[in-house]
Design a protein around this motif. Structure first.
Motif, short mmCIF file in Angstrom:
data_model
loop_
_atom_site.label_atom_id
_atom_site.label_comp_id
_atom_site.label_asym_id
_atom_site.label_seq_id
_atom_site.Cartn_x
_atom_site.Cartn_y
_atom_site.Cartn_z
N PRO A 109 -8.25 -55.23 -4.53
CA PRO A 109 -7.74 -54.52 -5.71
C PRO A 109 -8.66 -53.36 -6.05
O PRO A 109 -9.58 -53.49 -6.84
CB PRO A 109 -7.76 -55.60 -6.79
CG PRO A 109 -8.86 -56.53 -6.37
CD PRO A 109 -8.86 -56.50 -4.87
N SER A 110 -8.45 -52.23 -5.40
CA SER A 110 -9.40 -51.13 -5.53
C SER A 110 -8.99 -50.04 -6.52
O SER A 110 -9.60 -48.99 -6.55
CB SER A 110 -9.63 -50.50 -4.15
OG SER A 110 -8.43 -49.99 -3.64
N ASN A 111 -7.97 -50.27 -7.32
CA ASN A 111 -7.56 -49.25 -8.30
C ASN A 111 -8.60 -49.10 -9.40
O ASN A 111 -9.01 -50.07 -10.01
CB ASN A 111 -6.22 -49.61 -8.93
CG ASN A 111 -5.07 -49.24 -8.04
OD1 ASN A 111 -5.16 -48.32 -7.24
ND2 ASN A 111 -3.98 -49.95 -8.18
N THR A 112 -9.00 -47.86 -9.65
CA THR A 112 -9.85 -47.55 -10.79
C THR A 112 -9.28 -46.30 -11.45
O THR A 112 -8.32 -45.71 -10.97
CB THR A 112 -11.31 -47.27 -10.38
OG1 THR A 112 -11.37 -46.03 -9.69
CG2 THR A 112 -11.90 -48.38 -9.54
N PHE A 113 -9.89 -45.89 -12.52
CA PHE A 113 -9.49 -44.67 -13.22
C PHE A 113 -9.55 -43.47 -12.28
O PHE A 113 -8.82 -42.51 -12.42
CB PHE A 113 -10.40 -44.47 -14.43
CG PHE A 113 -10.07 -43.25 -15.24
CD1 PHE A 113 -8.94 -43.21 -16.03
CD2 PHE A 113 -10.89 -42.14 -15.20
CE1 PHE A 113 -8.63 -42.08 -16.78
CE2 PHE A 113 -10.60 -41.01 -15.94
CZ PHE A 113 -9.47 -40.99 -16.73
N LEU A 114 -10.44 -43.53 -11.28
CA LEU A 114 -10.64 -42.41 -10.36
C LEU A 114 -9.67 -42.42 -9.19
O LEU A 114 -9.70 -41.51 -8.37
CB LEU A 114 -12.07 -42.41 -9.84
CG LEU A 114 -13.14 -42.16 -10.89
CD1 LEU A 114 -14.52 -42.25 -10.29
CD2 LEU A 114 -12.93 -40.80 -11.54
N GLY A 115 -8.81 -43.42 -9.07
CA GLY A 115 -7.82 -43.41 -8.00
C GLY A 115 -7.69 -44.72 -7.28
O GLY A 115 -8.45 -45.66 -7.51
N LYS A 116 -6.71 -44.76 -6.38
CA LYS A 116 -6.35 -45.99 -5.69
C LYS A 116 -7.48 -46.58 -4.85
O LYS A 116 -7.71 -47.77 -4.86
CB LYS A 116 -5.13 -45.73 -4.81
CG LYS A 116 -4.61 -46.97 -4.13
CD LYS A 116 -3.33 -46.71 -3.39
CE LYS A 116 -2.83 -47.99 -2.74
NZ LYS A 116 -1.61 -47.77 -1.98
N TYR A 117 -8.19 -45.75 -4.11
CA TYR A 117 -9.25 -46.25 -3.23
C TYR A 117 -10.65 -45.85 -3.69
O TYR A 117 -11.59 -45.90 -2.91
CB TYR A 117 -9.03 -45.75 -1.81
CG TYR A 117 -7.74 -46.22 -1.18
CD1 TYR A 117 -7.50 -47.56 -0.98
CD2 TYR A 117 -6.77 -45.32 -0.79
CE1 TYR A 117 -6.32 -48.00 -0.40
CE2 TYR A 117 -5.59 -45.74 -0.22
CZ TYR A 117 -5.37 -47.09 -0.02
OH TYR A 117 -4.20 -47.51 0.55
N ALA A 118 -10.79 -45.46 -4.93
CA ALA A 118 -12.09 -44.97 -5.41
C ALA A 118 -13.19 -46.03 -5.31
O ALA A 118 -14.35 -45.69 -5.09
CB ALA A 118 -11.98 -44.48 -6.85
N ALA A 119 -12.84 -47.30 -5.42
CA ALA A 119 -13.84 -48.36 -5.30
C ALA A 119 -14.41 -48.44 -3.89
O ALA A 119 -15.45 -49.04 -3.66
CB ALA A 119 -13.24 -49.71 -5.71
N CYS A 120 -13.73 -47.84 -2.92
CA CYS A 120 -14.16 -47.87 -1.52
C CYS A 120 -15.13 -46.74 -1.18
O CYS A 120 -15.73 -46.74 -0.11
CB CYS A 120 -12.95 -47.77 -0.61
SG CYS A 120 -11.72 -49.06 -0.87
#
Length: 132
Positions: A109-120
């Motif tokens: 579940p990589s959704n953050t305020f910065l985008g879908k893959y921002a956690a990656c």
């Protein structure tokens, strides 16, 4: 008052630009890391957390399981806190054949305020900078 409105527009544009930059790095890596030698991938991404050997190659996985938080948390008096960002984790998966990266994917579940893959982003950032 007009200056404040211009400042707000500039700040909004800056946040939008930052968000698009952070979320585009993992998407760029899906293309830019193809063909990278396995040893170079491990040198920039670190030792993988999991390795699976397949008949036609192997799959390497890096895990970022600590929650990544977006940049928009507002704190007020009396311990009042408003978090408008998402939280996410990421698993970076690279498929290797003949010692070269042939596929890059992300799970979790990589959704953050910065985008879908921002956690990656933290998992692949060094590899993109070394691969220029």
């Amino acid at each position: 008052m007009i200056q404040f409105a211009n400042l707000r527009k500039f700040a909004s544009f800056g946040l939008l630009l930052l968000a698009s930059a952070c979320s585009s790095l993992p998407l760029r890596a899906k293309h830019d890391l193809i063909g990278m030698p396995r040893s170079d991938l491990i040198a920039c991404a670190g030792v993988p957390d999991n390795v699976a050997t397949l008949p036609d190659g192997e799959v390497l996985q890096w895990r970022q399981d600590q929650q990544v938080q977006g940049p928009l948390t507002l704190k007020g008096p009396f311990s009042l806190e408003l978090d408008l960002s998402g939280h996410g984790t990421c698993h970076f998966v690279a498929r290797i054949r003949n010692g070269l990266v042939i596929q890059v994917e992300y799970t979790g579940p990589s959704n953050t305020f910065l985008g879908k893959y921002a956690a990656c982003t933290s998992l692949i950032n060094a590899c993109l900078h070394n691969n220029k």
